[in-house]
Design a protein around this motif. Structure first.
Motif, PDB file in Angstrom:
ATOM      1  N   ALA A   1       0.841  -1.210   0.000  1.00 42.84           N
ATOM      2  CA  ALA A   1       0.000   0.000   0.000  1.00 42.84           C
ATOM      3  C   ALA A   1       0.873   1.257   0.000  1.00 42.84           C
ATOM      4  N   ILE A   2       1.959   1.221   0.736  1.00 44.71           N
ATOM      5  CA  ILE A   2       2.877   2.377   0.770  1.00 44.71           C
ATOM      6  C   ILE A   2       3.463   2.595  -0.630  1.00 44.71           C
ATOM      7  N   ARG A   3       3.817   1.492  -1.285  1.00 46.60           N
ATOM      8  CA  ARG A   3       4.375   1.587  -2.644  1.00 46.60           C
ATOM      9  C   ARG A   3       3.360   2.236  -3.586  1.00 46.60           C
ATOM     10  N   LEU A   4       2.109   1.815  -3.491  1.00 41.67           N
ATOM     11  CA  LEU A   4       1.068   2.387  -4.357  1.00 41.67           C
ATOM     12  C   LEU A   4       0.930   3.889  -4.099  1.00 41.67           C
ATOM     13  N   TYR A   5       0.960   4.258  -2.818  1.00 43.61           N
ATOM     14  CA  TYR A   5       0.838   5.687  -2.475  1.00 43.61           C
ATOM     15  C   TYR A   5       2.025   6.470  -3.037  1.00 43.61           C
ATOM     16  N   CYS A   6       3.206   5.954  -2.769  1.00 46.68           N
ATOM     17  CA  CYS A   6       4.424   6.714  -3.099  1.00 46.68           C
ATOM     18  C   CYS A   6       4.687   6.789  -4.593  1.00 46.68           C
ATOM     19  N   THR A   7       4.109   5.883  -5.354  1.00 44.86           N
ATOM     20  CA  THR A   7       4.274   5.957  -6.806  1.00 44.86           C
ATOM     21  C   THR A   7       3.080   6.659  -7.454  1.00 44.86           C
ATOM     22  N   GLY A   8       2.286   7.330  -6.632  1.00 42.15           N
ATOM     23  CA  GLY A   8       1.209   8.189  -7.145  1.00 42.15           C
ATOM     24  C   GLY A   8       0.055   7.440  -7.765  1.00 42.15           C
ATOM     25  N   ARG A   9      -0.175   6.197  -7.325  1.00 42.28           N
ATOM     26  CA  ARG A   9      -1.196   5.396  -7.996  1.00 42.28           C
ATOM     27  C   ARG A   9      -2.546   5.370  -7.274  1.00 42.28           C
ATOM     28  N   LEU A  10      -2.666   6.148  -6.192  1.00 40.72           N
ATOM     29  CA  LEU A  10      -3.924   6.112  -5.437  1.00 40.72           C
ATOM     30  C   LEU A  10      -4.689   7.423  -5.584  1.00 40.72           C
TER      31      LEU A  10
END
Ligand code: GRF
Length: 209
Positions: free
Chosen positions: A181-190
Protein backbone atom coordinates in the motif's frame (compact mmCIF):
# COMPACT_ATOMS: atom_id res chain seq x y z
CA UNK A 1 12.47 9.95 -5.65
CA UNK A 2 12.12 8.76 -2.07
CA UNK A 3 9.01 9.84 -0.20
CA UNK A 4 9.69 11.03 3.37
CA UNK A 5 7.62 8.81 5.64
CA UNK A 6 6.96 8.72 9.39
CA UNK A 7 5.85 5.50 11.06
CA UNK A 8 3.73 5.74 14.22
CA UNK A 9 3.73 2.75 16.56
CA UNK A 10 2.68 1.69 20.04
CA UNK A 11 4.21 -1.75 20.38
CA UNK A 12 6.30 -4.53 18.87
CA UNK A 13 6.74 -2.93 15.48
CA UNK A 14 6.85 -6.04 13.30
CA UNK A 15 5.03 -4.10 10.57
CA UNK A 16 7.57 -1.32 10.97
CA UNK A 17 10.28 -3.95 10.48
CA UNK A 18 8.72 -5.07 7.20
CA UNK A 19 8.81 -1.46 5.94
CA UNK A 20 12.44 -1.04 7.06
CA UNK A 21 13.43 -4.31 5.36
CA UNK A 22 11.81 -3.42 2.05
CA UNK A 23 13.31 0.06 2.20
CA UNK A 24 16.77 -1.38 2.72
CA UNK A 25 16.48 -3.79 -0.22
CA UNK A 26 15.45 -0.86 -2.41
CA UNK A 27 12.02 -2.28 -3.24
CA UNK A 28 10.19 0.54 -1.45
CA UNK A 29 10.90 4.10 -2.60
CA UNK A 30 10.69 5.73 0.82
CA UNK A 31 12.95 7.33 3.37
CA UNK A 32 11.81 6.69 6.94
CA UNK A 33 12.42 10.09 8.55
CA UNK A 34 11.35 9.05 12.01
CA UNK A 35 9.49 6.50 14.07
CA UNK A 36 7.20 7.94 16.72
CA UNK A 37 5.78 5.95 19.63
CA UNK A 38 3.25 7.08 22.20
CA UNK A 39 4.59 4.41 24.56
CA UNK A 40 8.12 4.58 25.96
CA UNK A 41 8.49 0.78 26.14
CA UNK A 42 7.50 0.06 22.52
CA UNK A 43 9.99 -2.44 21.10
CA UNK A 44 9.60 -0.79 17.69
CA UNK A 45 11.69 2.14 18.97
CA UNK A 46 14.64 -0.24 19.37
CA UNK A 47 14.08 -1.68 15.91
CA UNK A 48 14.30 1.85 14.48
CA UNK A 49 17.48 2.75 16.36
CA UNK A 50 19.12 -0.47 15.28
CA UNK A 51 18.68 0.65 11.68
CA UNK A 52 19.88 4.20 12.29
CA UNK A 53 16.39 5.67 12.09
CA UNK A 54 15.41 8.48 14.44
CA UNK A 55 13.19 7.06 17.20
CA UNK A 56 11.04 9.58 19.06
CA UNK A 57 8.88 8.84 22.06
CA UNK A 58 6.02 11.26 22.60
CA UNK A 59 4.09 9.83 25.55
CA UNK A 60 0.34 10.24 25.31
CA UNK A 61 -0.31 9.38 28.94
CA UNK A 62 -1.72 12.28 30.97
CA UNK A 63 -2.22 14.52 27.92
CA UNK A 64 -5.35 15.46 26.03
CA UNK A 65 -5.53 14.22 22.43
CA UNK A 66 -4.98 17.79 21.24
CA UNK A 67 -1.88 18.31 23.36
CA UNK A 68 -0.37 15.02 22.31
CA UNK A 69 -1.12 15.47 18.61
CA UNK A 70 0.25 18.99 18.59
CA UNK A 71 3.59 17.54 19.69
CA UNK A 72 3.39 14.80 17.07
CA UNK A 73 2.54 17.26 14.30
CA UNK A 74 5.47 19.47 15.30
CA UNK A 75 7.85 16.55 14.77
CA UNK A 76 6.20 15.51 11.49
CA UNK A 77 6.32 19.04 10.13
CA UNK A 78 9.92 19.61 11.12
CA UNK A 79 11.01 16.38 9.37
CA UNK A 80 9.18 17.25 6.14
CA UNK A 81 7.00 14.12 6.31
CA UNK A 82 4.77 13.43 3.28
CA UNK A 83 3.13 10.19 4.41
CA UNK A 84 2.22 9.04 7.92
CA UNK A 85 1.95 5.28 8.39
CA UNK A 86 0.13 3.94 11.44
CA UNK A 87 1.64 0.51 12.12
CA UNK A 88 0.14 -0.76 15.34
CA UNK A 89 -0.52 2.76 16.64
CA UNK A 90 -3.24 2.21 19.22
CA UNK A 91 -4.86 5.63 19.23
CA UNK A 92 -7.63 7.30 17.30
CA UNK A 93 -6.52 10.39 15.40
CA UNK A 94 -8.13 13.73 16.07
CA UNK A 95 -8.48 17.10 14.45
CA UNK A 96 -4.91 18.37 15.02
CA UNK A 97 -3.25 15.67 12.99
CA UNK A 98 -5.94 15.05 10.40
CA UNK A 99 -6.46 18.71 9.53
CA UNK A 100 -2.84 18.85 8.51
CA UNK A 101 -2.27 15.38 7.05
CA UNK A 102 -5.68 14.30 5.73
CA UNK A 103 -5.32 11.93 2.79
CA UNK A 104 -1.72 11.33 3.78
CA UNK A 105 -2.27 8.97 6.75
CA UNK A 106 -2.71 5.23 6.28
CA UNK A 107 -3.35 2.44 8.79
CA UNK A 108 -3.19 -1.33 8.80
CA UNK A 109 -5.99 -3.22 10.51
CA UNK A 110 -5.86 -6.99 11.16
CA UNK A 111 -9.32 -7.90 9.81
CA UNK A 112 -11.38 -7.44 6.68
CA UNK A 113 -13.11 -4.13 7.36
CA UNK A 114 -15.83 -3.17 7.98
CA UNK A 115 -15.89 -6.41 10.01
CA UNK A 116 -14.19 -6.39 13.40
CA UNK A 117 -12.89 -2.82 13.76
CA UNK A 118 -11.14 -1.80 16.98
CA UNK A 119 -8.22 -3.10 18.94
CA UNK A 120 -8.82 -6.88 18.85
CA UNK A 121 -9.20 -7.74 15.16
CA UNK A 122 -7.66 -11.23 15.37
CA UNK A 123 -9.49 -12.26 18.55
CA UNK A 124 -12.82 -10.86 17.38
CA UNK A 125 -12.67 -12.59 13.97
CA UNK A 126 -11.50 -15.84 15.58
CA UNK A 127 -14.18 -15.82 18.28
CA UNK A 128 -16.88 -15.06 15.72
CA UNK A 129 -15.86 -18.19 13.82
CA UNK A 130 -15.29 -16.64 10.39
CA UNK A 131 -13.86 -18.89 7.65
CA UNK A 132 -11.93 -16.10 5.94
CA UNK A 133 -10.33 -13.12 7.60
CA UNK A 134 -7.41 -10.97 6.54
CA UNK A 135 -6.10 -7.45 6.79
CA UNK A 136 -7.05 -4.03 5.46
CA UNK A 137 -4.90 -1.01 4.67
CA UNK A 138 -6.96 2.17 4.58
CA UNK A 139 -6.75 5.92 4.66
CA UNK A 140 -7.42 7.29 8.12
CA UNK A 141 -10.32 9.52 9.10
CA UNK A 142 -11.73 10.46 12.50
CA UNK A 143 -13.59 7.17 12.91
CA UNK A 144 -12.37 3.85 14.27
CA UNK A 145 -11.03 2.00 11.18
CA UNK A 146 -13.59 3.67 8.91
CA UNK A 147 -11.52 5.41 6.21
CA UNK A 148 -11.47 4.54 2.47
CA UNK A 149 -9.92 1.14 1.77
CA UNK A 150 -6.70 0.93 -0.25
CA UNK A 151 -6.25 -2.84 -0.29
CA UNK A 152 -7.24 -6.01 1.52
CA UNK A 153 -5.57 -9.41 1.70
CA UNK A 154 -7.29 -12.64 2.71
CA UNK A 155 -6.29 -15.05 5.46
CA UNK A 156 -8.48 -18.17 5.24
CA UNK A 157 -8.83 -20.13 8.49
CA UNK A 158 -7.30 -23.61 8.28
CA UNK A 159 -8.85 -26.66 9.99
CA UNK A 160 -6.05 -27.11 12.54
CA UNK A 161 -5.60 -23.39 13.27
CA UNK A 162 -5.44 -21.98 16.76
CA UNK A 163 -5.83 -18.28 17.46
CA UNK A 164 -2.04 -18.09 17.63
CA UNK A 165 -1.32 -19.82 14.27
CA UNK A 166 -4.08 -17.74 12.67
CA UNK A 167 -2.50 -14.56 14.05
CA UNK A 168 1.06 -15.52 13.06
CA UNK A 169 0.02 -16.25 9.47
CA UNK A 170 -2.04 -13.05 9.46
CA UNK A 171 0.94 -10.98 10.55
CA UNK A 172 3.01 -12.37 7.67
CA UNK A 173 0.24 -11.29 5.30
CA UNK A 174 0.21 -7.83 6.93
CA UNK A 175 3.95 -7.57 6.34
CA UNK A 176 3.34 -7.81 2.59
CA UNK A 177 0.17 -5.72 2.46
CA UNK A 178 1.39 -2.61 4.27
CA UNK A 179 4.55 -2.08 2.17
CA UNK A 180 2.48 -2.74 -0.96
CA UNK A 181 0.00 0.00 0.00
CA UNK A 182 2.88 2.38 0.77
CA UNK A 183 4.38 1.59 -2.64
CA UNK A 184 1.07 2.39 -4.36
CA UNK A 185 0.84 5.69 -2.48
CA UNK A 186 4.42 6.71 -3.10
CA UNK A 187 4.27 5.96 -6.81
CA UNK A 188 1.21 8.19 -7.14
CA UNK A 189 -1.20 5.40 -8.00
CA UNK A 190 -3.92 6.11 -5.44
CA UNK A 191 -6.85 8.47 -5.94
CA UNK A 192 -9.63 8.88 -3.37
CA UNK A 193 -13.14 9.26 -4.80
CA UNK A 194 -15.57 9.46 -1.91
CA UNK A 195 -15.40 6.14 -0.11
CA UNK A 196 -13.58 4.48 -2.97
CA UNK A 197 -9.83 4.40 -3.55
CA UNK A 198 -8.98 4.07 -7.23
CA UNK A 199 -5.73 2.24 -7.90
CA UNK A 200 -4.29 3.58 -11.14
CA UNK A 201 -2.50 1.14 -13.46
CA UNK A 202 1.26 0.84 -13.16
CA UNK A 203 2.68 2.83 -16.06
CA UNK A 204 6.30 2.69 -14.94
CA UNK A 205 7.24 -0.01 -17.45
CA UNK A 206 5.56 1.68 -20.43
CA UNK A 207 7.68 2.94 -23.32
CA UNK A 208 7.68 6.73 -23.64
CA UNK A 209 9.20 6.97 -27.14
C1 GRF B 1 -0.98 -5.47 13.82
O1 GRF B 1 -1.76 -6.63 13.88
C2 GRF B 1 -1.72 -4.33 13.17
O2 GRF B 1 -2.58 -4.74 12.15
C3 GRF B 1 -2.52 -3.77 14.32
O3 GRF B 1 -1.65 -3.84 15.42
C4 GRF B 1 -0.72 -4.91 15.22
C5 GRF B 1 0.66 -4.31 15.36
O4 GRF B 1 1.65 -5.28 15.31
N1 GRF B 1 -3.00 -2.45 14.02
P1 GRF B 1 3.19 -4.82 15.18
O5 GRF B 1 3.44 -3.81 16.29
O6 GRF B 1 3.39 -4.23 13.82
O7 GRF B 1 3.97 -6.08 15.40
Amino acid sequence: MQTPVAVLISGSGSNLQSIIDQTETGSLPVRICCVISNRPDAFGLERARKHGIEAVCIPSKGKTREEHEREVVAVLDSRGVQLVVLAGYMRLLGHELLERYRGRVINIHPALLPSFPGTHGYEDAWNYGVKVSGCTVHFVDEGCDTGPIILQAANPIEPDDTLETFRQRGLKIEHQALPEAIRLYCTGRLRIEGRRVIVEPDRSAECTG
